[in-house]
Design an enzyme around this catalytic site. Sequence first.
Site, PDB file in Angstrom:
ATOM      1  N   THR A 238       0.840  -1.188   0.000  1.00 37.90           N
ATOM      2  CA  THR A 238       0.000   0.000   0.000  1.00 37.90           C
ATOM      3  C   THR A 238       0.884   1.250   0.000  1.00 37.90           C
ATOM      4  O   THR A 238       1.807   1.362   0.796  1.00 37.90           O
ATOM      5  CB  THR A 238      -0.914  -0.011   1.242  1.00 37.90           C
ATOM      6  N   CYS A 326      24.532   4.057  11.628  1.00 38.24           N
ATOM      7  CA  CYS A 326      23.925   2.739  11.717  1.00 38.24           C
ATOM      8  C   CYS A 326      24.938   1.694  12.113  1.00 38.24           C
ATOM      9  O   CYS A 326      24.611   0.554  12.330  1.00 38.24           O
ATOM     10  CB  CYS A 326      23.243   2.359  10.418  1.00 38.24           C
TER      11      CYS A 326
HETATM   12  C1  LIG Z   1      -4.045 -10.119   3.823  1.00 37.23           C
HETATM   13  C2  LIG Z   1      -3.104  -9.016   3.422  1.00 37.23           C
HETATM   14  N1  LIG Z   1      -1.793  -9.281   3.313  1.00 37.23           N
HETATM   15  C3  LIG Z   1      -0.901  -8.330   2.973  1.00 37.23           C
HETATM   16  C4  LIG Z   1      -1.308  -7.047   2.691  1.00 37.23           C
HETATM   17  C5  LIG Z   1      -0.277  -6.047   2.301  1.00 37.23           C
HETATM   18  O1  LIG Z   1      -0.062  -5.093   3.306  1.00 37.23           O
HETATM   19  P1  LIG Z   1       0.631  -3.680   2.971  1.00 37.23           P
HETATM   20  O2  LIG Z   1      -0.162  -3.060   1.882  1.00 37.23           O
HETATM   21  O3  LIG Z   1       0.614  -2.948   4.241  1.00 37.23           O
HETATM   22  O4  LIG Z   1       2.009  -3.987   2.492  1.00 37.23           O
HETATM   23  C6  LIG Z   1      -2.680  -6.728   2.765  1.00 37.23           C
HETATM   24  C7  LIG Z   1      -3.223  -5.392   2.453  1.00 37.23           C
HETATM   25  O5  LIG Z   1      -2.959  -4.728   1.492  1.00 37.23           O
HETATM   26  C8  LIG Z   1      -3.596  -7.738   3.147  1.00 37.23           C
HETATM   27  O6  LIG Z   1      -4.899  -7.483   3.233  1.00 37.23           O
HETATM   28  C1  LIG Z   2      25.123   6.557   1.534  1.00 39.74           C
HETATM   29  C2  LIG Z   2      23.958   5.941   2.204  1.00 39.74           C
HETATM   30  N1  LIG Z   2      23.317   4.919   1.598  1.00 39.74           N
HETATM   31  C3  LIG Z   2      22.231   4.337   2.158  1.00 39.74           C
HETATM   32  C4  LIG Z   2      21.728   4.753   3.361  1.00 39.74           C
HETATM   33  C5  LIG Z   2      20.527   4.070   3.909  1.00 39.74           C
HETATM   34  O1  LIG Z   2      19.398   4.882   3.883  1.00 39.74           O
HETATM   35  P1  LIG Z   2      18.129   4.541   4.799  1.00 39.74           P
HETATM   36  O2  LIG Z   2      18.621   4.497   6.201  1.00 39.74           O
HETATM   37  O3  LIG Z   2      17.173   5.639   4.533  1.00 39.74           O
HETATM   38  O4  LIG Z   2      17.614   3.213   4.388  1.00 39.74           O
HETATM   39  C6  LIG Z   2      22.386   5.820   4.045  1.00 39.74           C
HETATM   40  C7  LIG Z   2      21.945   6.327   5.361  1.00 39.74           C
HETATM   41  O5  LIG Z   2      21.692   5.666   6.317  1.00 39.74           O
HETATM   42  C8  LIG Z   2      23.516   6.425   3.440  1.00 39.74           C
HETATM   43  O6  LIG Z   2      24.148   7.419   4.041  1.00 39.74           O
END
Ligand SMILES: Cc1ncc(COP(=O)(O)O)c(C=O)c1O
Ligand SMILES: Cc1ncc(COP(=O)(O)O)c(C=O)c1O
Lengths: 387, 387, 145, 145
Positions: A238, A326
């Site tokens: 979603t 991180c």
């Molecule tokens: C049973 C089920 N599984 C998985 C999902 C996926 O969740 P999301 O959209 O938060 O990734 C949904 C809803 O979209 C769902 O109803």
């Molecule tokens: C160069 C670089 N790549 C990737 C990431 C990962 O991004 P995010 O933490 O939003 O997944 C970061 C920061 O954490 C970053 O500085």
Amino acid sequence: MDRKIYLDNAATTPVKPEVVEAMLPYFTERFGNPSSVYEFAAQNKSAVTAARETIAHALGAEPAEIYFTAGGTESDNWAIKETAEAYSQKGNHIITTKIEHHAVLHTCEYLEKHGYEVTYVNVDENGVVKLDELKKAIRPTTILISVMFANNEIGTIQPIKEIGEIAKENGILFHTDAVQAFGHVKIDVNEYHIDLLSASGHKINGPKGIGFLYIRKGLKLRSYIHGGAQERSRRAGTENVPAIVGFGKAVELAVATMDERMKKELELRDYLISHILAEVPYVRLNGHQKERLSNNANFSFQFIEGESLLIMLDMENICASSGSACTSGSLDPSHVLLAIGLPHEIAHGSLRLTLSDDITMDEIKYVIVKIKEIVEKLRSMSPLYED
Amino acid sequence: MDRKIYLDNAATTPVKPEVVEAMLPYFTERFGNPSSVYEFAAQNKSAVTAARETIAHALGAEPAEIYFTAGGTESDNWAIKETAEAYSQKGNHIITTKIEHHAVLHTCEYLEKHGYEVTYVNVDENGVVKLDELKKAIRPTTILISVMFANNEIGTIQPIKEIGEIAKENGILFHTDAVQAFGHVKIDVNEYHIDLLSASGHKINGPKGIGFLYIRKGLKLRSYIHGGAQERSRRAGTENVPAIVGFGKAVELAVATMDERMKKELELRDYLISHILAEVPYVRLNGHQKERLSNNANFSFQFIEGESLLIMLDMENICASSGSACTSGSLDPSHVLLAIGLPHEIAHGSLRLTLSDDITMDEIKYVIVKIKEIVEKLRSMSPLYED
Amino acid sequence: MYTEKVMDHFKNPRNVGEIENASGVGTVGNAKCGDIMRIYLDIDENEIIQDVKFKTFGCGAAVATSSMATELVKGKTVQEALAVTNKAVMEALDGLPPVKVHCSLLAEEAIHAALWDYAEKNGIKIDGLEKPKNDISEHEEEEEY
Amino acid sequence: MYTEKVMDHFKNPRNVGEIENASGVGTVGNAKCGDIMRIYLDIDENEIIQDVKFKTFGCGAAVATSSMATELVKGKTVQEALAVTNKAVMEALDGLPPVKVHCSLLAEEAIHAALWDYAEKNGIKIDGLEKPKNDISEHEEEEEY
Ligand SMILES: Cc1ncc(COP(=O)(O)O)c(C=O)c1O
Ligand SMILES: Cc1ncc(COP(=O)(O)O)c(C=O)c1O
Ligand code: FES
Ligand code: FES
């Protein structure tokens, strides 16, 4: 100082009030699922479209080339793993560098366990990737070159255009992790021959948990997250509408203020760097002198250890980091600092200060004074320091 | 009706004001990266810990067994693909059902292309998985059974405890996609022998873009998103602190109000179902009469088509859906309705109404009247209907 | 998702219904989505379409294109009606979303089928008209990346 | 992340410094993190630790455990000092985060190394004291899932 001096903008940034403002209606009122039929939710679809356009425009890309993800890490995983899978007929070799973020490095290590071969190209003492080594690493089986746009620890900006050209000449796809660069540096995916680009919202005063992957039109990459038909069937789940809207707003602001912001940051950064280098003995600046992010300063103070330094700075209301956020749970010295040739014990004493245009010159001066005091205090406690 | 009557809570839900309230400080003030050393960010770490505890508690799990993800889809992908990888020594066979969400089905199809074998067990006419078929499908090479807790389209709740026992007796891991059930139905991972459980924030009045995967202690699953050391090195990416905090708040509220909410929803739902079945000819209720989510009603109206029905309901300020939201861009009839034995043209005329405790009985009565009118109008236009 | 014109024709579809003893009736189904459309034509001795009615089991776009298509052929000659393409219908509706283009084909084909029926009943041949399929289904586009 | 006691000992570390002509000096490094600690002991003829000082290149926990460890051994006999374990130091500090447990080992080992040095210099043998390693590194735990 009463105010917290936040100098860890490479780790994450505060969400700008205008961004929160833009997001708010999408939590409680315009909360509908944009894939729905009813008009009420269709409005959300246009909000997503608008954000996509803003982002595409910032990169010289087309909106249909932007795919929203949950952040920079997911974008990196997607770009690298699915390129590997989609082009495995052509070859199994990937070129990257020794100073990539773990999101790239650990993904490459994962692929190595699965039959791929990865060359980790060296960087010079300034953190600039060695282009001759990169060129020599190219094989007929090379399917991807992945080089970060700017490094998150030492701020060095890579010669992305040259790398893009090398990739193009050799018919190899080019991915760049632009998480630290997007919104801070001007990027044009066509000029730089970038095929895939990762970015993240929370590094540019947008929300956390949202990012995107730019995928050049025509690439055969499949989904990494399988499921519903969102993002033109390429990224299921979603749509995170409030975060997408917030990301769009953050990009709009980042682009509009870029020049002015960079100017201010540069002034602060250069003042900070020149004074620390002049006033503290046994210190070095890590990263390139000029080709570096306008908000990044990274120092190594000999004879002292990073965490102690950070805690003492924290006691003075200064938020900074040592190595990347991180990995601050980790005990290993930063792989980036080792790659630019620092010995272990010096890498240990590193301090990253990443500014924003919210910082004042007075604050920078205060920070310089405090660093001097603290470094001195810690050195007096260090068994390595004999003065 | 002036007010929009939102009957698509299975697609997504509005974020509760209390949840937004809880999230707000984490955007602009407490925005720090929880992996940082300074105290200011350490507070965020405790906020994440608190949310993790609330969620673990709601499942009878331990906090260390909860891993935050970007949503239900990612959780499903992670659970299934990484179980497949981690246990590939033991075997390459997975059992699931014909009525899973696409997040599970498309992930299984992906694995089929990579050397795994998947059995898609049938369901009966009420959408209940056939346990005898499931048992017979078990092979020595079966490594995972994945059965959703409750179906998103027809609301049928599966005999999860029995399935958990079958899995346990046969030494097979058991994953359940509880995206529709978590926060709506009482779940205890130990009582039900659940090893892996997926859930999503936006289905329970929490934010979008956040979910979790419950991984029973001791399971050898590795990361699906590689990178930094977040989530005890199992799920990389900067923690989405505001969303995690909001999710925690939403779970807290959902658990506290569950009994009362279910009672109210049941009353509305049963009124709606009995009146539609009594007052509209050529209609059937899809899904189990009793073993169904308290907020789900799903009808098939013969001779008419779903999208037209939805648009006409929208014109009367009623938001509903036909099939699942994320496939409403698609033209195929719902795989769930086909699996319970509906012919194509009847599956086409289906309507899903998913309530909340925010709906009033007056609104339900209005909805019934409007459905009757619209169904009649569409039938008068239908070449299939001769009255 | 739909234009105002589409919504107008969906909300107030023109020419819904049946014609008893119609000169020609055509029913087509869309194999892609399972939807069905039936067109009734009342054609006079000068080969002019005096009246036209439709019934549709289909999506919003199907209803709207049926309605618009009947409007476009009403009062026209058989040859003129034959020239009404799905593109013309879509243009008259100010466009359709890409996934809904196939719905407009349903209207074109239903008119052709009704004209074919008329020709057969009257033992005539209409230039340029081919025997309609029962189920239409457009050329599957490559999924666009 | 750290307790108040840890922060107190970090902010105001006790017994920082060197002792000239110390009875025993021990320096240990932690192979796991690269950090280093040195302890100086001043031991009188009754085998009582009259004074103790330390120098540390290490994290917050390393500084705090050095400080607390020196407090715990000051005024004690050699045998009592030997009995001060890293666990005792951690308890006195109200605990350490799991990733920081190894830092407290540094303190224990540095004291042992200083006692060993004292014993060697004086040609005596201390019961229960083993030759310290230069680098300590605890048993790598399995990554916990
Ligand atoms: C049973 C089920 N599984 C998985 C999902 C996926 O969740 P999301 O959209 O938060 O990734 C949904 C809803 O979209 C769902 O109803
Ligand atoms: C160069 C670089 N790549 C990737 C990431 C990962 O991004 P995010 O933490 O939003 O997944 C970061 C920061 O954490 C970053 O500085
Ligand atoms: S979807 Fe079938 S006619 Fe439009
Ligand atoms: S991390 Fe090295 S002593 Fe604590």
